[in-house]
Structure formats: structure tokens, C-alpha cells
Motif scaffolding. Sequence first.
Motif: not given
Length: 282
Positions: A13-17, A139-142, A146-148
Amino acid sequence: MDVLTNSYYFPLYSALGYFALVFALGEVARILTAKYVSSRGNNQLFLYELIGTIQMCTCVYENGIIFKNYGFPAIFLCVALLLTAGGIFNRGAMTNCAPIFEQFVFGNLGSSKFITILSAQLIGAAFASKLAYLIWNLTSGMSTAHLENASNMECVLQYKQTAGVVIGFEIIGAFVVRLVVAQLASRPALIKLIPFAISAYLTLALYIVGVPGLNPIVATARLYGCQGIDNSSFMILYWICPVIGWLAGAYVVGQPSVAKKTAKQVKAEKKQKKAAADKKSD
């Protein structure tokens, strides 16, 4: 378990967003370019190539999340779909310097346009990492993925094969891809398979070599400055080798011949243009 709440799919989902955001920003930029920048000269050409290069190179940064979490089949499908989307939205931007070297060497591209496209690609490659890290930080908080990525600035290249094998993969791979692209492009029913053919090579190189190249611009955006290879070796491996392989493939497949117009055809075209101009003035 519900797909929406299964943590296994969260990186997806992160990647698609991420991909959707990057393509949306690129499309907005292209719409503004088409509206406010004249198609005369090279300004619009430069901006389309710049936008397309930033877009595609920025997406490459997110591919690592797909591969890390879902493996080789997923990265093959991801790259193929990204290349397909690029072909739809990029307004003809090539985002790869090998084809423009081909066109320039074979006399199908003037020096002005060659410099315009290449400079746009190089600038786009330089800005891709900045946009990627900006999105990751915002977007690291979501997203844990992405945080990594946002907190990991280290880039180390680890090859699975010796230098000779890696060099051979870049030269022969680019050569074969150029031949395959020519074959698929000559068949309208198969032309949509080109992104999948390129993705297949990149996935194979990832599996055998460990660090795929093929596209000097994408390699520069994602790999230049990484530990594990010095700058001179980088230029040889990811610029000279694939360009040589691509040009060799282009030489084998040949260039489309442009039929010269006869004097009668030229005269008829002039008459048509004059008639159209007279009609417009009336």
C-alpha cells in the motif's frame, strides 16, 4: 484475514501510494508545461524529458520496498507496469540516454535536441533522490517502510558475480534488449510487451548479478556514489557498457530508411499548404 488489515500488504500500500503520488505530480507538471510552454524550440521538449526522468527515476527508489517484501515475481511485475505507465503518460520522453545516443550516432537526431534531451535526463537523475527522500520523510509517520528508508542514507552495492560477468551482462543485456525491442516494435500486436521484456532482463540481472543496470540514467540516479564501486568503474560499467551494447544492437537491426520525396511530391505539398493558407486568410 482481511486484506486491508493484514500487515503483510502494508508495504504494498505504501508503494502504490508512492507511485500514484509521483505519477500525479508528473502529470500535473506536464499539463502545466503543455499549457504555458510553447512547443516551438526545445523548451517543451526539455521539460517533458526532465519531468519524465524525475518521475521514473524517483519510482525506482521505491522498487526496493517491493523487492524486499515480495521478491522477484513482484519486482518483475512492478517494473513492467511502471514502464507501461511511463509509456502512456510520459509524452514521448525516453528517460534513457541509450536511444538518444543511437539516434544521434545514426544521424536521426540533431546536436541541439541531443544536448537538450541528455541535459534534461542528467538533471532529472540528480533530482530524483531528493524527491524520493522528501516523500519518504513526509509519509514516514504513516508507513514503517518509508520510515526505514528515510532514516537509511547508506548505499552499498553488493555483486554476486565477478567483474567480468557483470560487464558482460551490461553489454550483452543491452544488445539483446535492443534486438528484442526492435522485434516487438515491428509487430503491433506485441508492442505492448516491450516493458515486460525490459523488466525480464532487469529481474534476471537482479537475480544473477545482484545490481542491474541497462539504463545509464536510472543507474546514475539510484547507484552513483554508492559504496562498492568507484566513480571510474561506475562510468565504464553503467554508461559505456550498456551504450556500446545498445549501439551494437541498433547496428544489427538497422535504421528505418526515410524515403526521399520526389520533386513532384514536394511541389504538390507546397500547393496544398498555399491553398490552405489562402482559405484560412479568407
